[in-house]
Design a protein around this motif. Sequence first.
Motif, PDB file in Angstrom:
ATOM      1  N   ILE A 149      -0.175   1.416   0.976  1.00 37.92           N
ATOM      2  CA  ILE A 149      -0.379   2.247  -0.209  1.00 37.92           C
ATOM      3  C   ILE A 149      -1.535   3.207   0.046  1.00 37.92           C
ATOM      4  O   ILE A 149      -1.440   4.409  -0.213  1.00 37.92           O
ATOM      5  CB  ILE A 149      -0.687   1.362  -1.431  1.00 37.92           C
ATOM      6  CG1 ILE A 149       0.489   0.431  -1.703  1.00 37.92           C
ATOM      7  CG2 ILE A 149      -1.006   2.207  -2.644  1.00 37.92           C
ATOM      8  CD1 ILE A 149       0.171  -0.670  -2.675  1.00 37.92           C
ATOM      9  N   ALA A 150      -2.612   2.661   0.609  1.00 37.41           N
ATOM     10  CA  ALA A 150      -3.774   3.496   0.911  1.00 37.41           C
ATOM     11  C   ALA A 150      -3.397   4.616   1.875  1.00 37.41           C
ATOM     12  O   ALA A 150      -3.779   5.774   1.691  1.00 37.41           O
ATOM     13  CB  ALA A 150      -4.880   2.631   1.511  1.00 37.41           C
ATOM     14  N   PHE A 195       6.625   7.373  -3.667  1.00 35.02           N
ATOM     15  CA  PHE A 195       5.778   8.308  -4.410  1.00 35.02           C
ATOM     16  C   PHE A 195       6.510   9.614  -4.675  1.00 35.02           C
ATOM     17  O   PHE A 195       6.412  10.186  -5.756  1.00 35.02           O
ATOM     18  CB  PHE A 195       4.500   8.606  -3.617  1.00 35.02           C
ATOM     19  CG  PHE A 195       3.412   7.588  -3.806  1.00 35.02           C
ATOM     20  CD1 PHE A 195       3.253   6.925  -5.011  1.00 35.02           C
ATOM     21  CD2 PHE A 195       2.528   7.299  -2.777  1.00 35.02           C
ATOM     22  CE1 PHE A 195       2.241   5.993  -5.186  1.00 35.02           C
ATOM     23  CE2 PHE A 195       1.521   6.370  -2.939  1.00 35.02           C
ATOM     24  CZ  PHE A 195       1.383   5.718  -4.139  1.00 35.02           C
ATOM     25  N   LEU A 220      -1.322   7.463   0.405  1.00 35.59           N
ATOM     26  CA  LEU A 220      -2.154   8.372  -0.391  1.00 35.59           C
ATOM     27  C   LEU A 220      -2.993   9.258   0.514  1.00 35.59           C
ATOM     28  O   LEU A 220      -3.123  10.458   0.283  1.00 35.59           O
ATOM     29  CB  LEU A 220      -3.067   7.568  -1.321  1.00 35.59           C
ATOM     30  CG  LEU A 220      -2.371   6.829  -2.454  1.00 35.59           C
ATOM     31  CD1 LEU A 220      -3.340   5.883  -3.125  1.00 35.59           C
ATOM     32  CD2 LEU A 220      -1.836   7.831  -3.454  1.00 35.59           C
ATOM     33  N   PHE A 265      -0.242  -3.655   1.217  1.00 36.03           N
ATOM     34  CA  PHE A 265      -1.258  -3.021   0.397  1.00 36.03           C
ATOM     35  C   PHE A 265      -1.966  -1.913   1.170  1.00 36.03           C
ATOM     36  O   PHE A 265      -2.294  -0.870   0.619  1.00 36.03           O
ATOM     37  CB  PHE A 265      -2.245  -4.054  -0.126  1.00 36.03           C
ATOM     38  CG  PHE A 265      -1.748  -4.735  -1.354  1.00 36.03           C
ATOM     39  CD1 PHE A 265      -1.847  -4.100  -2.581  1.00 36.03           C
ATOM     40  CD2 PHE A 265      -1.149  -5.974  -1.293  1.00 36.03           C
ATOM     41  CE1 PHE A 265      -1.364  -4.698  -3.722  1.00 36.03           C
ATOM     42  CE2 PHE A 265      -0.657  -6.582  -2.424  1.00 36.03           C
ATOM     43  CZ  PHE A 265      -0.763  -5.944  -3.635  1.00 36.03           C
ATOM     44  N   PHE A 268       6.305   3.734  -7.708  1.00 37.54           N
ATOM     45  CA  PHE A 268       5.201   3.074  -7.029  1.00 37.54           C
ATOM     46  C   PHE A 268       5.719   1.776  -6.427  1.00 37.54           C
ATOM     47  O   PHE A 268       5.852   0.778  -7.101  1.00 37.54           O
ATOM     48  CB  PHE A 268       4.069   2.793  -8.017  1.00 37.54           C
ATOM     49  CG  PHE A 268       2.761   2.493  -7.351  1.00 37.54           C
ATOM     50  CD1 PHE A 268       2.671   2.309  -5.986  1.00 37.54           C
ATOM     51  CD2 PHE A 268       1.602   2.415  -8.089  1.00 37.54           C
ATOM     52  CE1 PHE A 268       1.472   2.057  -5.373  1.00 37.54           C
ATOM     53  CE2 PHE A 268       0.377   2.148  -7.490  1.00 37.54           C
ATOM     54  CZ  PHE A 268       0.315   1.966  -6.137  1.00 37.54           C
ATOM     55  N   ALA A 284     -10.819   1.021   1.574  1.00 40.05           N
ATOM     56  CA  ALA A 284     -10.961   1.143   0.118  1.00 40.05           C
ATOM     57  C   ALA A 284     -11.878   2.314  -0.225  1.00 40.05           C
ATOM     58  O   ALA A 284     -11.604   3.087  -1.142  1.00 40.05           O
ATOM     59  CB  ALA A 284     -11.508  -0.157  -0.454  1.00 40.05           C
ATOM     60  N   LEU A 330     -10.190   5.542   0.330  1.00 41.60           N
ATOM     61  CA  LEU A 330      -9.157   5.720  -0.697  1.00 41.60           C
ATOM     62  C   LEU A 330      -9.770   6.171  -2.024  1.00 41.60           C
ATOM     63  O   LEU A 330      -9.169   6.980  -2.742  1.00 41.60           O
ATOM     64  CB  LEU A 330      -8.405   4.398  -0.869  1.00 41.60           C
ATOM     65  CG  LEU A 330      -7.156   4.426  -1.724  1.00 41.60           C
ATOM     66  CD1 LEU A 330      -6.237   5.523  -1.257  1.00 41.60           C
ATOM     67  CD2 LEU A 330      -6.453   3.088  -1.641  1.00 41.60           C
ATOM     68  N   ILE A 389       4.963  -1.168  -4.790  1.00 45.02           N
ATOM     69  CA  ILE A 389       3.851  -2.045  -4.416  1.00 45.02           C
ATOM     70  C   ILE A 389       4.408  -3.260  -3.687  1.00 45.02           C
ATOM     71  O   ILE A 389       3.694  -4.146  -3.263  1.00 45.02           O
ATOM     72  CB  ILE A 389       3.062  -2.424  -5.696  1.00 45.02           C
ATOM     73  CG1 ILE A 389       1.577  -2.499  -5.402  1.00 45.02           C
ATOM     74  CG2 ILE A 389       3.539  -3.696  -6.305  1.00 45.02           C
ATOM     75  CD1 ILE A 389       0.747  -2.511  -6.665  1.00 45.02           C
TER      76      ILE A 389
END
Lengths: 421, 426
Positions: B344-345, B140, B348, B341, B145, B390, B393, B147
């Motif tokens: 990623i959360a 980032f 952030l 995955f 990104f 989720a 996030l 992923i």
Amino acid sequence: MASLAAQRESEYLTPTRQRVTGLVFLGLAAAIWLIFSRSTEAGLITTFKLVPGGIESNLPDWQMPTLMTLNLLAIACAFLGGVQMVRGFGRRTNLVLAIVSALFIFGFLVWAAADKSMNLTGLLNTALSMAVPITLGAFSGVLCERAGVVNIAIEGMMLAAAMVGALVGSISGSLWVGLFSAVLTGALLGLVHAILSIKYLTDQIISGTVINIFAGGMTAFISSKFMQINQSLNDPGIFKPIEIPLLSEIPIFGPILFDNNIFVYAMFIFMVVLHIGLFHTRWGLRMRSVGEHPKAADTLGINVFRTRYMAVILGGMMAGFAGAYFTLGSVGRFDEFMTAGRGFIGLAAMIFGNWTPFGSFGAGLLFGFSDSLASKVAILGVQIPSQLLGMAPYVVTMIVLAGVVGRGQMPAADGQPYVKE
Amino acid sequence: MSEKQEPKKKGASEILLEEINGKSSGGSSSRRKLGQTLAIPVLAIFSGLVLGAIIIAVTSEGVYTAWAQSPLAAFGAAWEEVRIAYTALFTGSIGDPARIIAALQSGDSLEIRRAFNPFLESLVASTPYIFGSLAVALGFRAGLFNIGVEGQLFIGAIFAAFVGYSITGLPAIIHIPLAILAGALGGAIWGFIPGWLKVKTGGHEVINTIMLNFIAFRISDWLLSGPMRRPDSFNPVSPTIQESAMLPRFFESPIRFHLGFFLALVAAWLVYWLLFRTKWGFDLRSVGANPNAARYAGMSILGTTVLAMSLSGALAGLAGTNEVLGLNHNLAMAFSSGYGFDSIALALLGKSHPLGVVLAALLFGTLRNGATRMMVVAQVPIDIITVLQALILVFIAAPAIIRTIYRLREPEAEEEGVTIRGWGGD
């Protein structure tokens, strides 16, 4: 538009790209020659069965001498490669690429089935059904991205819709109610994606990732809380194949194309409708203009936000329909994470298919074909691990994305949020 | 080690503030700024837990049977349901306070260790998250990104496992670093490919890393079904690694707390140092913030992007290495349950700052560890944690929602959310 077409023309005609493509053709010819022909003994016969299992027919098997066929295929590929090197096929480069790839795959089949017999119709039939969710997912991507919203949440939307379709279908006892609720689920998640990325200006990839994580968690939660314990909640049944009279009688293609369930027919209908809608109606022109240059579209009085909301919700519905295929069209039951990355492959198919409905279908078919090939090759006992063969579509996608064989034209404002001044 | 890190960490938190507020924090107002900075994440976590409670309540059958009597009874049942679930979540992840106090008073060392085991197990669960979310955060910062952490993690684990079981007769002091380096190298290769492709061909790293994830899964499936399978086993599992390659554990058998956690902290500190204390880190952040300006300033976009992606991959590879060398001691099919995955959360949530990332990873490792107990005690499926993640996030990614709910003031400076440029190459 004229300048764009001219630009595309020139892009295909750059000498480097022409030579690289030619080299790829020659490389494939060499591969057929060196790998397949050299390892084949003379005098072997390849047999393809042309009737799917379980159907009586007097259609004869298709037989050919393996070595000679392979050599002919290698020569054909080498010839096309030579022409490409010297003259180039210009705008038809991609078509020729498809032909060469098809020749190569056919060569592989001939080689793999040397001295054995392979059911070609069965292979194509499986390929078509495996292509359905990928293609429908790609259509979802086309709808969203033509309006300038990146949708990597196709996977999550499909998964959630698959679960809801199975659950509601089981409770209501009606497949159609299940299908309707699956599409509605997709629309709802599409709305969430639209609100996050259009209203709150969240990065579209992050918003998509959120939906994927949420769908994965929520479906697994509800599945293990209710559906695994109470099996009657997870037994919706499936849509049965509908045989179209007369058309299904056509030899070879009849049983492949015209004896399927509604999802396959719907895929073809959506493909045509989407193509006409996008490229031959005012609605499509507006949508594409929003995806290419939202500011200009706004100046001309097109409501950018409403167009994008509509596109993303429609895309969500399409993904929901694709998700319903898993539970209501193929398996008849929901399993955790059953979409297994098909949404992401659909996204790749959309890119591969150059953001067009027909292209997406072609790419979806290719991915479906390689899936079905990987499962068939294991049965034939070929000395290639099926896992490595299964990698091919991903590698091909990366190669296409790298622009080795002509770069696609993505919507210019794809992924960029629009802020009205 | 911890004494050495203390002053540096303070520096890190100051920089975290500066980064997020976009200004250097003065001494007097720094406390107010800290409040502002923490408000969004804390409220996001709080809101996520509230929504999670609602989900637990509306999916519980007890609540509906109580609803037949009276709405009030249903409310009471819902409260009870949520209380049991969240209590189990707490005792499962931190430990039972009463038991800890009793153990400390009794002075029995075995009992003390047992009482603290849930907490130590939470640290074990957090470790791969720290590595993974550091990987995403580093990407980032460079405007990338990544992923593909999941795939890089698998390749790293394959490399580490191979070095771990195939080399014999090395002392641990050489074997462990060698296996760790191999894991980092594997991940770095898998990160290098999309980085190089992005710079050279403009192929977007999101699609390429997704494709590389699938390729990595297939490679690991293939290796475990043949070349790397344990000879005496029909299961797709690699041989157990040599004892000399296992990361040392600090306590006896049932407690699995191992060196990996401290390695993760060292990695976090190194990433912090690299990003904020070196010229290369400055280049990297400049390229991430504004590639055109960075290009005019004479920075190498190519070198920075490729190196950032490779380092990000190396960190992701270490997440897999940590699981193989520290926990499982072998490589099994699909051993990672979506760390990529989740990372990623967490990146952030931690605002892509090493310190924030470590805190976020600790939070989620703790939640995930506690969720196991919650599943046993309250029959709440473990996947509720993913849902919580989720939801949190969403609030982090769209802070305007949190501000609307809690009527917070708009930030003085224009808040720059995390943005990644679209599919376009440049």
